[in-house]
Structure formats: structure tokens, C-alpha cells
Design a protein around this motif. Structure first.
Motif, PDB file in Angstrom:
ATOM      1  N   ARG A  21      -8.354  21.583  19.909  1.00  0.00           N
ATOM      2  CA  ARG A  21      -7.776  21.856  18.552  1.00  0.00           C
ATOM      3  C   ARG A  21      -7.123  20.447  18.025  1.00  0.00           C
ATOM      4  N   LEU A  22      -7.660  20.303  16.768  1.00  0.00           N
ATOM      5  CA  LEU A  22      -7.602  19.003  16.146  1.00  0.00           C
ATOM      6  C   LEU A  22      -6.499  18.749  15.099  1.00  0.00           C
ATOM      7  N   VAL A  23      -5.861  17.788  15.148  1.00  0.00           N
ATOM      8  CA  VAL A  23      -4.785  17.560  14.270  1.00  0.00           C
ATOM      9  C   VAL A  23      -5.241  16.420  13.301  1.00  0.00           C
ATOM     10  N   ALA A  24      -5.159  16.880  11.954  1.00  0.00           N
ATOM     11  CA  ALA A  24      -5.535  15.800  11.036  1.00  0.00           C
ATOM     12  C   ALA A  24      -4.573  15.205  10.155  1.00  0.00           C
ATOM     13  N   LEU A  25      -4.691  14.201   9.404  1.00  0.00           N
ATOM     14  CA  LEU A  25      -4.112  13.563   8.600  1.00  0.00           C
ATOM     15  C   LEU A  25      -4.658  13.641   7.130  1.00  0.00           C
ATOM     16  N   ALA A  26      -3.906  13.764   6.021  1.00  0.00           N
ATOM     17  CA  ALA A  26      -4.291  13.708   4.711  1.00  0.00           C
ATOM     18  C   ALA A  26      -3.455  12.900   3.567  1.00  0.00           C
ATOM     19  N   SER A  27      -4.136  12.482   2.770  1.00  0.00           N
ATOM     20  CA  SER A  27      -3.238  11.615   1.771  1.00  0.00           C
ATOM     21  C   SER A  27      -2.143  12.416   0.980  1.00  0.00           C
ATOM     22  N   ARG A  28      -1.029  11.898   0.980  1.00  0.00           N
ATOM     23  CA  ARG A  28       0.312  12.582   0.360  1.00  0.00           C
ATOM     24  C   ARG A  28      -0.241  12.630  -1.217  1.00  0.00           C
ATOM     25  N   SER A  29      -0.645  11.389  -1.831  1.00  0.00           N
ATOM     26  CA  SER A  29      -0.626  11.398  -3.200  1.00  0.00           C
ATOM     27  C   SER A  29      -2.097  11.569  -3.699  1.00  0.00           C
ATOM     28  N   HIS A  30      -2.940  11.815  -2.677  1.00  0.00           N
ATOM     29  CA  HIS A  30      -4.267  11.685  -3.370  1.00  0.00           C
ATOM     30  C   HIS A  30      -5.240  12.766  -2.528  1.00  0.00           C
ATOM     31  N   ASN A  31      -4.570  13.814  -2.055  1.00  0.00           N
ATOM     32  CA  ASN A  31      -5.352  14.785  -1.541  1.00  0.00           C
ATOM     33  C   ASN A  31      -6.231  15.575  -2.552  1.00  0.00           C
ATOM     34  N   ASN A  32      -7.156  16.351  -2.161  1.00  0.00           N
ATOM     35  CA  ASN A  32      -8.177  17.068  -3.196  1.00  0.00           C
ATOM     36  C   ASN A  32      -9.025  18.052  -2.500  1.00  0.00           C
ATOM     37  N   VAL A  33      -9.432  18.840  -3.599  1.00  0.00           N
ATOM     38  CA  VAL A  33     -10.300  20.063  -3.162  1.00  0.00           C
ATOM     39  C   VAL A  33     -11.554  19.592  -1.799  1.00  0.00           C
ATOM     40  N   ASP A  40       0.732  -1.173   0.140  1.00  0.00           N
ATOM     41  CA  ASP A  40       0.000   0.088  -0.036  1.00  0.00           C
ATOM     42  C   ASP A  40       0.980   1.308  -0.162  1.00  0.00           C
ATOM     43  N   GLY A  41       0.417   2.269  -0.838  1.00  0.00           N
ATOM     44  CA  GLY A  41       1.468   3.208  -0.991  1.00  0.00           C
ATOM     45  C   GLY A  41       2.704   2.949  -2.102  1.00  0.00           C
ATOM     46  N   THR A  42       1.908   2.459  -3.020  1.00  0.00           N
ATOM     47  CA  THR A  42       3.043   2.008  -4.281  1.00  0.00           C
ATOM     48  C   THR A  42       3.552   3.520  -4.877  1.00  0.00           C
ATOM     49  N   ARG A  43       3.041   4.403  -4.759  1.00  0.00           N
ATOM     50  CA  ARG A  43       3.470   5.723  -5.273  1.00  0.00           C
ATOM     51  C   ARG A  43       4.514   6.284  -4.464  1.00  0.00           C
ATOM     52  N   GLU A  44       4.343   6.183  -3.121  1.00  0.00           N
ATOM     53  CA  GLU A  44       5.430   6.363  -2.149  1.00  0.00           C
ATOM     54  C   GLU A  44       6.536   5.512  -2.268  1.00  0.00           C
ATOM     55  N   PHE A  45       6.484   4.182  -2.515  1.00  0.00           N
ATOM     56  CA  PHE A  45       7.557   3.709  -2.843  1.00  0.00           C
ATOM     57  C   PHE A  45       8.218   3.830  -4.150  1.00  0.00           C
ATOM     58  N   ILE A  46       7.588   3.986  -5.028  1.00  0.00           N
ATOM     59  CA  ILE A  46       8.164   4.471  -6.329  1.00  0.00           C
ATOM     60  C   ILE A  46       9.141   5.815  -6.108  1.00  0.00           C
ATOM     61  N   GLY A  47       8.481   6.797  -5.283  1.00  0.00           N
ATOM     62  CA  GLY A  47       8.837   8.240  -5.016  1.00  0.00           C
ATOM     63  C   GLY A  47       9.923   8.158  -3.970  1.00  0.00           C
ATOM     64  N   ARG A  48      10.327   6.731  -3.354  1.00  0.00           N
ATOM     65  CA  ARG A  48      11.499   6.698  -2.574  1.00  0.00           C
ATOM     66  C   ARG A  48      11.211   7.306  -0.983  1.00  0.00           C
ATOM     67  N   HIS A  49       9.906   7.395  -0.885  1.00  0.00           N
ATOM     68  CA  HIS A  49       9.613   7.827   0.558  1.00  0.00           C
ATOM     69  C   HIS A  49       9.407   6.462   1.364  1.00  0.00           C
ATOM     70  N   HIS A  50       9.203   6.435   2.742  1.00  0.00           N
ATOM     71  CA  HIS A  50       9.283   5.543   3.563  1.00  0.00           C
ATOM     72  C   HIS A  50       8.080   5.069   4.178  1.00  0.00           C
ATOM     73  N   ASP A  51       7.000   5.842   3.810  1.00  0.00           N
ATOM     74  CA  ASP A  51       5.750   5.421   4.228  1.00  0.00           C
ATOM     75  C   ASP A  51       4.755   4.507   3.478  1.00  0.00           C
TER      76      ASP A  51
END
Length: 258
Positions: free
Chosen positions: A155-167, A85-96
Motif C-alpha cells: 500500500r503506497l502513500v504518495a505526495l502531490a503538489s498543493r499548488s500545482h497538482n494536475n490531471v 521555494d513554495g512562494t505561493r504557500e508563503f503568500i497563502g500563510r501556509h508553513h510548508d
């Protein structure tokens, strides 16, 4: 069961890291999503472990399903597998990027393992949620440390997708007054919620069940939840959907304790 899932995930992760370090060939599936040798090699390893240990439980695995191989799961418990999961991260040399294996019973993810091989972290959910460290190429695994979602404050802290964030995601965060958010790849977003490091993960772009099931199992075991936009728990094993393909998820919001 959890031991088998963890062993399968760690062995698959070892192969993924070997390809990560030596180079990879990227191809594209019919839906234009990328696939690599690592996806396919990891899935073969996981399927072998599951078949040997649980021959009676069908497995829905991403690459096999993409090729049209989907077993009969009607009225049955089944596994959902995303070997990378996160093939785009894998290809982009990220660690997540992660290895995901989950058991589904009556539409709910009841057991799940998420392994981040480049980070050496293994998360599990099976009644309780835990984190382990994996070192020496998967040879040594630390004792589990129990984890749990934190109570949401003002005060909430959110997470969002690195490769699939959108409007839609940006609008949702703005409407709820959330300005503090981090972009993270793969199913790690569920695990960070489960670990109490963030509060919310809204997702309005496409996901498939194998993308979310294992992380969702960890999150639910940690006291969190994943709800569709009508407030119902996200369910698994969705077939013959009127508005989408088999196993596609609707938009959802994952969150820690209220």
C-alpha cells in the motif's frame, strides 16, 4: 561545506520569517510567477555566504537567473539556489515553504540543504541524510538525527503538489492504484520521502532545477531516487534544451527504496 550551507539557509530563513510576520509585497515576474521581498532578501544572504566561502564555485540562483544573470557552468561544479521555494504557500500563510541550496557535480545533486523556517526543521544530504530542529529564531540547532527512506510495501502513500497538482498526476496515481496521498508544498515532499513518511512523489507540472535540487540531494542521500519518465536519473545543469528553457525539468517521479 555543509556547515556553510546550513548557516546560510538558517540566516535566510530568519529574514523570511521576519517578513512573513510583518507583511509582504507580492509582485510577478515575466513568467507570471509570484516573487516577494523575502525571496530577494534571502537570495542576497545566501549569495553572500557562498561567495565568501566558495568564490570559485558559480551559483545559479532563481531570482538572479530570472533577471538574466547566469554564470558559466559548463564542465564545472555549481550551486543551485532557491531562496524561497513554495512562494505561493508563503503568500497563502501556509508553513510548508523552504530555503534550498544544493551543490551539483557532473549533473548530480551531491550535497543539499532544505530548511523550513516556519516549521523549524532543517534537512541535509551529503553522503547521509539527516534532520535537525532549529529553535529560538535559528539560534539553537539540535544534533542531527539520521533519516532514511522506507521500503515500499503493498500500500503506497504518495505526495502531490498543493499548488500545482494536475490531471496527469491524478491519472498517474489512479493507474498505479494509489488512493492514499497528501498535498504538500515546496521541496518538503522530497524530505518526507527521505524521512520514510511516504513512498512516492510524481510531478507532471513545471519545475525548475533550483526547485528540486536540494530536496533531491536529501532524498538520494537517504536511499531514494528521482527518475524521469524514461527511467533515467534526473540530471542538473540542463542548458540549450530543444523543447524547453534552460534549467527546466521534465516530468519525474521521486520515490523511496524499492
Amino acid at each position: 561545506m555543509l556547515d556553510v550551507l546550513e548557516k546560510a539557509a538558517v540566516e535566510a530563513g530568519r529574514v523570511i520569517l521576519a517578513i512573513y510576520e510583518t507583511g509582504l509585497e507580492v509582485r510577478h515576474k515575466a513568467d507570471c510567477s509570484p516573487v516577494t521581498d523575502a525571496d530577494e532578501a534571502a537570495e542576497r544572504i545566501i549569495l553572500r555566504h557562498l561567495s565568501d566561502a566558495f568564490p570559485q564555485i558559480p551559483v545559479v540562483a532563481e531570482e538572479a537567473a530570472s533577471a538574466g544573470a547566469v554564470p558559466d557552468i559548463d564542465g564545472r561544479a555549481f550551486f543551485l539556489v532557491d531562496p524561497l521555494d513554495g512562494t505561493r504557500e508563503f503568500i497563502g500563510r501556509h508553513h510548508d515553504f523552504t530555503v534550498n541550496i544544493a551543490l551539483i557535480e557532473e549533473g548530480r545533486p551531491v550535497t543539499g540543504v532544505v530548511y523550513a523556517p516556519a516549521l523549524g526543521i532543517l534537512y541535509s544530504g551529503d553522503g547521509a541524510a539527516a534532520r535537525k530542529s532549529v529553535v529560538s529564531g535559528g539560534v539553537e540547532i539540535s544534533p542531527p538525527v539520521l533519516i532514511g527512506c522506507r521500503m515500499r510495501g503493498d500500500r503506497l502513500v504518495a505526495l502531490a503538489s498543493r499548488s500545482h497538482n494536475n490531471v496527469e498526476t491524478v491519472s498517474y496515481l489512479s493507474e498505479h492504484g494509489i488512493t492514499d496521498y497528501e498535498a504538500v508544498g515546496s521541496s518538503l515532499k522530497f524530505c518526507l520521502l527521505a524521512e520514510g513518511l511516504a513512498d512516492l512523489y510524481p510531478r507532471f507540472s513545471r519545475t525548475m532545477e533550483w526547485d528540486t535540487a536540494a530536496g533531491d540531494a536529501v532524498l538520494r542521500a537517504a536511499g531514494g531516487e528521482t527518475l524521469t519518465m524514461d527511467g533515467r536519473p534526473l540530471r542538473y545543469g540542463k542548458r540549450n534544451q530543444r523543447s524547453d528553457v534552460d534549467f527546466a525539468n521534465p516530468s519525474f517521479v521521486s520515490r523511496g527504496r524499492a
